[in-house]
Design an enzyme around this catalytic site. Structure first.
Site, PDB file in Angstrom:
ATOM      1  N   THR A  48       0.823  -1.220   0.000  1.00 25.45           N
ATOM      2  CA  THR A  48       0.000   0.000   0.000  1.00 25.45           C
ATOM      3  C   THR A  48       0.851   1.262   0.000  1.00 25.45           C
ATOM      4  OG1 THR A  48      -0.039  -0.187   2.402  1.00 25.45           O
ATOM      5  CG2 THR A  48      -1.957  -1.040   1.215  1.00 25.45           C
ATOM      6  N   VAL A  77       6.090   3.078  -2.863  1.00 27.04           N
ATOM      7  CA  VAL A  77       6.846   2.167  -3.728  1.00 27.04           C
ATOM      8  C   VAL A  77       6.015   0.920  -4.043  1.00 27.04           C
ATOM      9  CG1 VAL A  77       8.926   0.720  -3.903  1.00 27.04           C
ATOM     10  CG2 VAL A  77       9.084   3.018  -2.914  1.00 27.04           C
ATOM     11  N   ARG A 109      -3.328  -2.134   9.524  1.00 30.06           N
ATOM     12  CA  ARG A 109      -4.148  -0.973   9.130  1.00 30.06           C
ATOM     13  C   ARG A 109      -4.777  -1.151   7.754  1.00 30.06           C
ATOM     14  NH1 ARG A 109       0.455   1.268  11.481  1.00 30.06           N
ATOM     15  NH2 ARG A 109       1.605   1.139   9.518  1.00 30.06           N
ATOM     16  N   CYS A 148      17.908   5.165  -3.580  1.00 33.27           N
ATOM     17  CA  CYS A 148      17.406   5.801  -4.807  1.00 33.27           C
ATOM     18  C   CYS A 148      18.383   6.828  -5.393  1.00 33.27           C
ATOM     19  CB  CYS A 148      16.051   6.445  -4.537  1.00 33.27           C
ATOM     20  SG  CYS A 148      15.989   7.397  -3.015  1.00 33.27           S
ATOM     21  N   GLN A 208      16.164  16.127  -3.746  1.00 31.07           N
ATOM     22  CA  GLN A 208      15.370  14.899  -3.588  1.00 31.07           C
ATOM     23  C   GLN A 208      13.892  15.174  -3.300  1.00 31.07           C
ATOM     24  OE1 GLN A 208      19.116  12.671  -1.536  1.00 31.07           O
ATOM     25  NE2 GLN A 208      17.162  11.646  -1.349  1.00 31.07           N
ATOM     26  N   HIS A 231      13.868  12.569  -8.304  1.00 31.00           N
ATOM     27  CA  HIS A 231      15.081  13.177  -7.757  1.00 31.00           C
ATOM     28  C   HIS A 231      15.913  13.774  -8.892  1.00 31.00           C
ATOM     29  CE1 HIS A 231      14.161  11.320  -4.036  1.00 31.00           C
ATOM     30  NE2 HIS A 231      15.148  10.464  -3.907  1.00 31.00           N
TER      31      HIS A 231
HETATM   32  P1  A2P Z   1       0.268   0.390   5.738  1.00 27.78           P
HETATM   33  O1  A2P Z   1      -0.217   1.170   4.564  1.00 27.78           O
HETATM   34  O2  A2P Z   1      -0.697  -0.659   6.172  1.00 27.78           O
HETATM   35  O3  A2P Z   1       0.784   1.254   6.863  1.00 27.78           O
HETATM   36  P2  A2P Z   1       5.466   4.262   2.630  1.00 27.78           P
HETATM   37  O4  A2P Z   1       6.929   4.011   2.348  1.00 27.78           O
HETATM   38  O5  A2P Z   1       4.766   4.898   1.479  1.00 27.78           O
HETATM   39  O6  A2P Z   1       5.265   4.969   3.922  1.00 27.78           O
HETATM   40  O7  A2P Z   1       4.802   2.815   2.779  1.00 27.78           O
HETATM   41  C1  A2P Z   1       5.201   1.888   3.750  1.00 27.78           C
HETATM   42  C2  A2P Z   1       4.551   0.545   3.477  1.00 27.78           C
HETATM   43  O8  A2P Z   1       4.996  -0.359   4.492  1.00 27.78           O
HETATM   44  C3  A2P Z   1       3.032   0.556   3.572  1.00 27.78           C
HETATM   45  O9  A2P Z   1       2.511  -0.384   2.663  1.00 27.78           O
HETATM   46  C4  A2P Z   1       2.797   0.124   4.995  1.00 27.78           C
HETATM   47  O10 A2P Z   1       1.542  -0.472   5.208  1.00 27.78           O
HETATM   48  C5  A2P Z   1       3.872  -0.924   5.133  1.00 27.78           C
HETATM   49  N1  A2P Z   1       4.198  -1.203   6.542  1.00 27.78           N
HETATM   50  C6  A2P Z   1       4.624  -0.335   7.466  1.00 27.78           C
HETATM   51  N2  A2P Z   1       4.822  -0.964   8.645  1.00 27.78           N
HETATM   52  C7  A2P Z   1       4.529  -2.285   8.449  1.00 27.78           C
HETATM   53  C8  A2P Z   1       4.547  -3.448   9.251  1.00 27.78           C
HETATM   54  N3  A2P Z   1       4.908  -3.416  10.536  1.00 27.78           N
HETATM   55  N4  A2P Z   1       4.162  -4.624   8.694  1.00 27.78           N
HETATM   56  C9  A2P Z   1       3.779  -4.678   7.395  1.00 27.78           C
HETATM   57  N5  A2P Z   1       3.758  -3.608   6.576  1.00 27.78           N
HETATM   58  C10 A2P Z   1       4.131  -2.414   7.090  1.00 27.78           C
END
Ligand code: A2P
Length: 341
Positions: free
Chosen positions: A19, A22, A47, A136, A163, A250
């Site tokens: 989600t 990236v 979440r 990156c 960046q 970037h």
């Molecule tokens: P979520 O959307 O449920 O918080 P970004 O780099 O754009 O902040 O995205 C971080 C990604 O890593 C998101 O998909 C987020 O999910 C996921 N994420 C963050 N913490 C965890 C965790 N403890 N376990 C699994 N996925 C995680």
């Protein structure tokens, strides 16, 4: 380490952090590049469990990442931060998957290949379950320099980055949008994701500064990762990394010195055929690489190729690049690594 998949069948692929900024691009890259897979599994935090994300015209469920998520998975693309990678990547390997990790958790581990497919694809062969995707800024700076380095070794590099928000994740991109709106409407805005006001501002990259060297972590990554990927620790490199209010590409100003004299014409010629690179160098129209043009596109744009006049020996060149942080700087490079597998 081999996965449990029988030879010839299409792999089961998982995305961890699906989600995120990236993660969403990983899904798109797999789709656009027609990556041969038999199943795609999407994982994120609790979440996001229950959400769906589109893949090949179908809504795919996002599941909560758990310790058993990798049973039957052949390739796991991680982009959920260093903590999640450190905890779950070894579990994924134990369960038979090959991990391509976008975080910095394993990049400098001597047993983990750090790969830019245009530069060191052969390094993939030595993996023991985890392959690291470089930082990156490192990818965007050095992909164009590699063919120059092969023709005339680069001995010294000075880079200054501009960046985008995307490198700090989806929440930072939203902070840039929201704070810009608030600024234009004259409303107060309290920054939550980044350490300083972002709208109409720029600041030192939001990573820790080493009290001994004075360099932030991003700057140190550019130095160390370039040495590892080029396989040459003797290149002298200094970086200044700065966050600018751009959403997702970037830009980097690079000055480099080669072993022997080199002309802008020679560099331009090398760029014409350099893999992963597009020459955008039109002094008459003052048209050079811009993050606006790089956003959403695979190639790294290279231009402003000129002599570095601070070096009278004729061995130094100055140029400017712009590359999509979410694509070549992250998701695209990771999917290219998975293709090598
Ligand atoms: P979520 O959307 O449920 O918080 P970004 O780099 O754009 O902040 O995205 C971080 C990604 O890593 C998101 O998909 C987020 O999910 C996921 N994420 C963050 N913490 C965890 C965790 N403890 N376990 C699994 N996925 C995680």
């Amino acid at each position: 380490m081999q996965s449990g998949r029988s030879a010839g069948s299409a792999p089961v692929v998982a995305i961890v952090g699906a989600t995120g900024a990236v993660g969403v691009e990983l899904i798109r890259c797999l789709e656009e590049r027609r990556f041969p897979l038999s199943e795609l599994r999407l994982y994120a935090s609790a979440r996001s469990a229950g959400r769906t994300l589109p893949f090949r015209g179908e809504p795919l469920p996002v599941r909560e990442l758990g310790e058993d998520s990798f049973r039957g998975v052949d390739v796991a693309l991680f982009s959920a931060g260093g903590g999640t990678s450190r905890r779950f990547a070894p579990l994924a390997v134990q369960q038979g998957a090959v991990v391509v990790d976008n975080s910095s958790a394993f990049r400098m581990d001597p047993g983990v290949p750090l790969v830019v497919p245009e530069i060191n694809p052969e390094a993939v062969r030595g993996h023991r379950g985890i392959i690291a995707n470089p930082n990156c800024s490192t990818i965007i700076a050095i992909t164009p320099l590699w063919p120059v380095h092969r023709a005339n070794p680069v001995r010294r590099m000075i880079v200054a980055t501009y960046q985008a928000a995307s490198g700090a994740g989806a929440a930072a991109m939203e902070e840039l949008r929201e704070s810009t709106r608030a600024y234009l409407e004259g409303r107060p805005y309290e920054n939550r994701v980044l350490p300083h006001p972002y709208a109409f501002n720029l600041f030192c990259h939001n990573t820790k500064i080493d009290p001994e060297t004075g360099y932030n972590e991003e700057e140190t990554k550019v130095v160390r990762e370039t040495h590892k990927i080029f396989g040459d620790d003797s290149i002298r490199i200094a970086a200044t990394c700065v966050r600018v209010p751009v959403l997702r590409a970037h830009s980097i100003a690079i000055n480099f010195e080669c072993e022997r004299p080199i002309t802008p014409g020679q560099v331009r010629e090398i760029m014409q055929t350099a893999p992963g690179v597009k020459l955008v160098d039109d002094p008459e129209r003052n048209y050079f690489p811009m993050p606006k043009d790089a956003s959403g596109h695979d190639p790294i744009l290279v231009g402003r190729i000129r002599r570095d006049i601070s070096d009278p020996s004729g061995r130094s060149i100055a140029l400017f690049v712009a590359g999509d942080q979410l694509l070549k700087g992250a998701a695209l490079n990771a999917v290219q690594i998975a293709e090598l597998l």
